[in-house]
Design an enzyme around this catalytic site. Structure first.
Site, short mmCIF file in Angstrom:
data_model
loop_
_atom_site.label_atom_id
_atom_site.label_comp_id
_atom_site.label_asym_id
_atom_site.label_seq_id
_atom_site.Cartn_x
_atom_site.Cartn_y
_atom_site.Cartn_z
N PHE A 229 0.84 -1.19 0.00
CA PHE A 229 0.00 0.00 0.00
C PHE A 229 0.87 1.24 0.00
CE2 PHE A 229 0.88 -1.02 4.39
CZ PHE A 229 1.13 0.20 4.99
N CYS A 230 0.28 2.36 -0.43
CA CYS A 230 0.95 3.66 -0.42
C CYS A 230 -0.11 4.73 -0.26
CB CYS A 230 1.78 3.86 -1.69
SG CYS A 230 0.81 3.76 -3.21
N THR A 231 0.25 5.98 -0.39
CA THR A 231 -0.67 7.07 -0.07
C THR A 231 -1.90 7.08 -0.96
OG1 THR A 231 1.22 8.38 0.65
CG2 THR A 231 -0.87 9.55 0.32
#
Length: 307
Positions: free
Chosen positions: A180-182
């Site tokens: 996951f990331c922003t």
């Protein structure tokens, strides 16, 4: 008479696409943003568009309509939030080699990426004991908030992520790999890279942390802390409300209310993380800059260029 402060719309957007004419888009996008006082950063490359911008609701709508009318960019990955004041001071539209820089040749998210997982299905995936959860963001982002049980690769830039994967291949073998990331864009490349190494069970959070915080109620959430964002809000929490994190104006690292209790913290001059990285001469320079910013505010002048 309505005296309430204006609320600005923030749009985080990206789309991977074959965009050979990307250089020609810079001027019309600049003109449109300036016309509507839309500020922020847009990156253009032959692989697509990426950025975060803010302005009035009407101004952002005009920009998104323009971008969506470009056939290659129709279907943007798009997240909206709000800000109590404009979270960017200027507009930057940059021509780049990559819209998110990993530095590995031949990575094409249009050809192969991990399986998208909707926010409402994410908790089930990361609760699976056979899932390894990897935060693809940088160490300073991880420090103020992440998902329960997530691994911190301890990277300072996204360019370091491929090396971390190579060094931990044995630990990833035979597992479901959830990343996951922003906003989702780093995971597009991260999952494409990992799949290129021969891993099959690779997943990523569609729309990123921002979509999760928007859609998942706090009482059902497995997110802990706040989410770092690359604008003057610094962080957001559940419901995408503005958070309590600030930036150290010396090193641009996020600082929590607790960090400000450190004797090494001085507003605009230093924090616990950067104090030993800077010299007394540096701090004297930052102190003078802070003095000029305060004087400009006191006299009602525009934001000082050094702030």
């Amino acid at each position: 008479m309505n005296t309430s402060a204006p609320v600005f719309t923030v749009a985080a957007l990206y789309r991977f696409a074959k965009l050979p004419q990307f250089e020609a888009l810079r001027e019309p996008l600049t003109e449109l943003c300036n016309k509507h006082d839309v500020r922020g950063t847009l990156l253009l490359a032959s692989e697509g568009i990426n950025g975060t911008v803010a302005g009035t609701e009407a101004g952002i709508a005009a920009l998104i309509d323009y971008i969506e009318a470009i056939p290659e960019l129709k279907g943007l990955e798009l997240k909206y939030s709000t800000a109590s004041k404009l979270p960017f001071y200027r507009l930057k539209i940059k021509l780049k080699r990559e819209i998110v820089t990993m530095g590995v040749e031949g990575i094409d998210p249009l050809q192969s990426v991990g399986t998208y997982v909707a926010a409402e299905d994410w908790n089930d995936l990361i609760s699976d004991e056979n899932t390894i959860l990897v935060d693809t963001r940088n160490d300073y982002e991880y420090a103020i908030g992440t998902f329960e049980g997530a691994i911190d690769p301890c990277t300072t830039t996204f360019r370091e992520f491929p090396e971390w994967v190579e060094q931990h291949r044995d630990e990833l073998e035979g597992k479901k790999i959830a990343m996951f990331c922003t906003g989702g864009i780093r995971c597009e490349k991260a999952t494409a890279f990992v799949k290129g190494l021969g891993f099959d069970d690779v997943y990523h959070l569609k729309g990123g942390i921002l979509k999760y915080l928007e859609d998942i109620p706090a009482e059902q959430s497995m997110w802990e802390g706040e989410c770092f964002v690359f604008d003057e809000r610094v962080s957001v929490g559940h419901g995408l409300v503005e958070g309590d994190i600030e930036l150290c104006r010396a090193c641009r690292r996020p600082i929590t209310p607790e960090d400000k209790l450190s004797p090494k913290f001085k507003h605009g001059i230093s924090c616990e993380a950067c104090y030993d990285e800077r010299t007394d001469e540096d701090r004297a320079r930052y102190a003078e800059r802070e003095k000029q910013i305060m004087l400009a505010k006191k006299h009602g002048r525009a934001r000082h260029i050094g702030s």
